[in-house]
Design a protein around this motif. Structure first.
Motif, PDB file in Angstrom:
ATOM      1  N   GLN A 185     -43.453  10.975  13.644  1.00  0.00           N
ATOM      2  CA  GLN A 185     -43.299  12.736  13.658  1.00  0.00           C
ATOM      3  C   GLN A 185     -42.448  13.154  14.783  1.00  0.00           C
ATOM      4  OE1 GLN A 185     -44.613  14.770  11.154  1.00  0.00           O
ATOM      5  NE2 GLN A 185     -45.373  12.789   9.964  1.00  0.00           N
ATOM      6  N   ILE A 186     -41.837  14.126  14.663  1.00  0.00           N
ATOM      7  CA  ILE A 186     -41.473  14.936  15.716  1.00  0.00           C
ATOM      8  C   ILE A 186     -42.531  16.062  16.159  1.00  0.00           C
ATOM      9  CG2 ILE A 186     -39.687  16.748  16.729  1.00  0.00           C
ATOM     10  CD1 ILE A 186     -37.682  15.352  14.756  1.00  0.00           C
ATOM     11  N   THR A 187     -43.022  15.877  17.339  1.00  0.00           N
ATOM     12  CA  THR A 187     -44.168  16.609  17.693  1.00  0.00           C
ATOM     13  C   THR A 187     -43.505  17.945  18.434  1.00  0.00           C
ATOM     14  OG1 THR A 187     -45.393  14.967  18.148  1.00  0.00           O
ATOM     15  CG2 THR A 187     -46.318  16.848  19.026  1.00  0.00           C
ATOM     16  N   ASP A 188     -42.491  17.707  19.315  1.00  0.00           N
ATOM     17  CA  ASP A 188     -42.238  19.086  20.327  1.00  0.00           C
ATOM     18  C   ASP A 188     -40.479  18.579  20.256  1.00  0.00           C
ATOM     19  OD1 ASP A 188     -41.605  20.917  21.880  1.00  0.00           O
ATOM     20  OD2 ASP A 188     -43.237  20.260  23.322  1.00  0.00           O
ATOM     21  N   LYS A 189     -39.815  19.732  19.880  1.00  0.00           N
ATOM     22  CA  LYS A 189     -38.434  19.830  20.102  1.00  0.00           C
ATOM     23  C   LYS A 189     -37.847  20.235  21.385  1.00  0.00           C
ATOM     24  CE  LYS A 189     -37.502  20.178  15.010  1.00  0.00           C
ATOM     25  NZ  LYS A 189     -37.010  21.088  13.866  1.00  0.00           N
ATOM     26  N   ALA A 190     -38.609  20.692  22.207  1.00  0.00           N
ATOM     27  CA  ALA A 190     -38.255  21.115  23.613  1.00  0.00           C
ATOM     28  C   ALA A 190     -39.294  20.847  24.577  1.00  0.00           C
ATOM     29  CB  ALA A 190     -37.895  22.472  23.570  1.00  0.00           C
ATOM     30  N   ALA A 191     -39.850  19.404  24.583  1.00  0.00           N
ATOM     31  CA  ALA A 191     -40.681  19.014  25.521  1.00  0.00           C
ATOM     32  C   ALA A 191     -40.471  19.040  27.006  1.00  0.00           C
ATOM     33  CB  ALA A 191     -41.255  17.568  25.093  1.00  0.00           C
ATOM     34  N   ASN A 192     -40.840  19.763  27.886  1.00  0.00           N
ATOM     35  CA  ASN A 192     -40.500  19.691  29.013  1.00  0.00           C
ATOM     36  C   ASN A 192     -41.202  18.890  30.169  1.00  0.00           C
ATOM     37  OD1 ASN A 192     -40.147  20.524  31.828  1.00  0.00           O
ATOM     38  ND2 ASN A 192     -39.934  22.738  31.250  1.00  0.00           N
ATOM     39  N   LEU A 193     -40.679  17.901  30.628  1.00  0.00           N
ATOM     40  CA  LEU A 193     -41.272  16.728  31.617  1.00  0.00           C
ATOM     41  C   LEU A 193     -40.424  16.910  32.929  1.00  0.00           C
ATOM     42  CD1 LEU A 193     -41.441  13.647  29.387  1.00  0.00           C
ATOM     43  CD2 LEU A 193     -43.007  15.494  29.733  1.00  0.00           C
ATOM     44  N   ASP A 194     -41.016  17.684  33.649  1.00  0.00           N
ATOM     45  CA  ASP A 194     -40.565  17.845  35.278  1.00  0.00           C
ATOM     46  C   ASP A 194     -39.092  18.605  35.096  1.00  0.00           C
ATOM     47  OD1 ASP A 194     -42.873  17.138  36.308  1.00  0.00           O
ATOM     48  OD2 ASP A 194     -42.375  15.127  36.835  1.00  0.00           O
ATOM     49  N   GLY A 195     -39.016  19.313  34.223  1.00  0.00           N
ATOM     50  CA  GLY A 195     -37.612  20.149  34.063  1.00  0.00           C
ATOM     51  C   GLY A 195     -36.698  19.683  33.324  1.00  0.00           C
ATOM     52  N   ARG A 196     -36.976  18.496  32.752  1.00  0.00           N
ATOM     53  CA  ARG A 196     -36.127  17.715  31.670  1.00  0.00           C
ATOM     54  C   ARG A 196     -36.520  18.026  30.432  1.00  0.00           C
ATOM     55  NH1 ARG A 196     -35.247  11.680  33.427  1.00  0.00           N
ATOM     56  NH2 ARG A 196     -33.033  11.920  32.425  1.00  0.00           N
ATOM     57  N   ILE A 197     -35.781  18.251  29.387  1.00  0.00           N
ATOM     58  CA  ILE A 197     -36.160  18.844  28.096  1.00  0.00           C
ATOM     59  C   ILE A 197     -35.599  17.714  27.250  1.00  0.00           C
ATOM     60  CG2 ILE A 197     -35.694  20.526  26.305  1.00  0.00           C
ATOM     61  CD1 ILE A 197     -37.045  21.375  28.815  1.00  0.00           C
ATOM     62  N   GLY A 198     -36.540  17.273  26.327  1.00  0.00           N
ATOM     63  CA  GLY A 198     -36.316  16.146  25.329  1.00  0.00           C
ATOM     64  C   GLY A 198     -36.958  16.559  24.230  1.00  0.00           C
ATOM     65  N   ILE A 199     -36.898  15.577  23.002  1.00  0.00           N
ATOM     66  CA  ILE A 199     -37.819  15.491  21.934  1.00  0.00           C
ATOM     67  C   ILE A 199     -38.745  14.854  21.795  1.00  0.00           C
ATOM     68  CG2 ILE A 199     -37.530  15.177  19.284  1.00  0.00           C
ATOM     69  CD1 ILE A 199     -34.666  16.298  19.612  1.00  0.00           C
TER      70      ILE A 199
END
Length: 339
Positions: free
Chosen positions: A267-281
């Motif tokens: 699944q795609i849980t989060d289309k704008a996951a924020n990890l220490d300022g880096r955005i990913g899927i």
């Protein structure tokens, strides 16, 4: 309240790599307050007579985007996840890996906040602590690698205080250990130069033997991962283990992403996951108790970290693990990335 703004080499490296990210300290502070309130009122884990460490997503810097330690809604089904991973794989090229000039080092950094619990008379103390792991790999991978693991001493109280900690002899001192080993053999084995290897400790020889076809690599994952109650989720865990070593070259990462597209419950849980300022899927697999997530930058195909989320019981929706990851270039051992 303890200041949680980045310090130390790893944090400076993160800041330098992502200086264009809006840090909005007021918003961070609001998020941090929300986090502490949520954690303080969350169900307390069963107490133990010793100090326990659990990876926790209570890292305040990681929660700027969502403002909560809870995730509840999936953003996309398996067909969308497969298509999205294919897109990420297409973004990976031979130049996707950092080019390490002679005399310099590839820098791998992981940044984690951990949940800690210490039992004291009449109750227990709960808190967050910051940890970093940094590895410097020479341009000649068979040369000497360097590693530093640090508990920074920075902490945030969930339940307790510095006064109570001092009363019972509990300290939060900065602790750092360093080591070095030829070919990255930190545990006494062959490291990257070993004749064998695994998803958790890939060697050059092991990597060269991986299938080049996505379907065949998926079957290899099924063969190597243990058959347990976690089902396909264990396959995602094994893939994550390999990705976080930083050893997978661009073409192997692309093949692995395509192989993961074969997971039935991806699944795609989060289309704008924020990890220490880096955005990913965030791509996930749920075993019924916990959801494992890997986070990938869709624009570069870079693996940027992972999360684990509880999906059952009173802690349902709460992030249980959080790690951010960077892969860059540093001028020398013990130095932060050059950019």
């Amino acid at each position: 309240m303890t200041d949680l703004r980045p310090t130390d080499d790893l944090d400076r490296g993160l800041a330098a790599l992502h200086a264009d990210v809006d840090t909005d300290l007021a918003r961070i502070e609001r998020t941090r307050s929300t986090l502490l309130d949520a954690v303080a009122h969350a169900p307390v884990r069963q107490r133990a007579p010793r100090r326990r460490w659990l990876l926790a997503a209570a890292a305040a810097l990681a929660l700027v985007a969502g403002g909560s330690i809870y995730l509840t809604t999936l953003a996309g089904g398996s067909a969308e996840a497969k298509s999205s991973l294919e897109g990420a794989a297409q973004q990976i090229t031979s130049v996707s890996d950092p080019v390490v000039p002679p005399g310099q080092y590839r820098y791998l950094g992981s940044h984690t906040w951990t949940y800690g619990f210490t039992e004291i008379p009449g109750g227990g103390l709960e808190y967050l602590e910051e940890h970093t792991t940094e590895t410097w790999i020479p341009a000649n991978i068979r040369g000497t690698w360097y590693r530093r693991e640090t508990t920074t001493g920075r902490h945030q109280w969930i339940k307790g205080s510095d006064e109570l900690a001092k009363k019972y002899g509990i300290t939060f001192d900065r602790k750092s250990t360093t080591t070095h080993a030829a070919c990255g053999a930190f545990d006494g084995g062959g490291g990257a130069c070993a004749a064998d290897g695994s998803w958790q400790d890939p060697s050059l020889a092991w990597l060269s033997g991986l299938p080049k076809d996505p379907d065949a690599l998926y079957e290899r994952l099924k063969q190597d991962a243990p058959r347990n109650e976690r089902g396909e989720t264990e396959l995602l865990v094994y893939a994550q283990d390999a990705l976080r070593t930083g050893m997978l070259p661009a073409d192997t990462r692309a093949t692995l992403y395509r192989a993961l597209g074969d997971l039935d419950d991806l699944q795609i849980t989060d289309k704008a996951a924020n990890l220490d300022g880096r955005i990913g899927i965030a791509y996930s697999s749920d075993d019924g108790s916990n959801r494992e997530e890997i986070v990938i930058d869709p624009h570069t195909g870079a693996y940027i970290g992972s999360r684990q989320v509880s999906t059952n019981g009173p802690t349902r929706g709460r992030i249980e693990a959080y790690t951010s990851f960077i892969n860059s270039v540093a001028p020398a051992p013990w130095k932060a990335p050059s950019k």
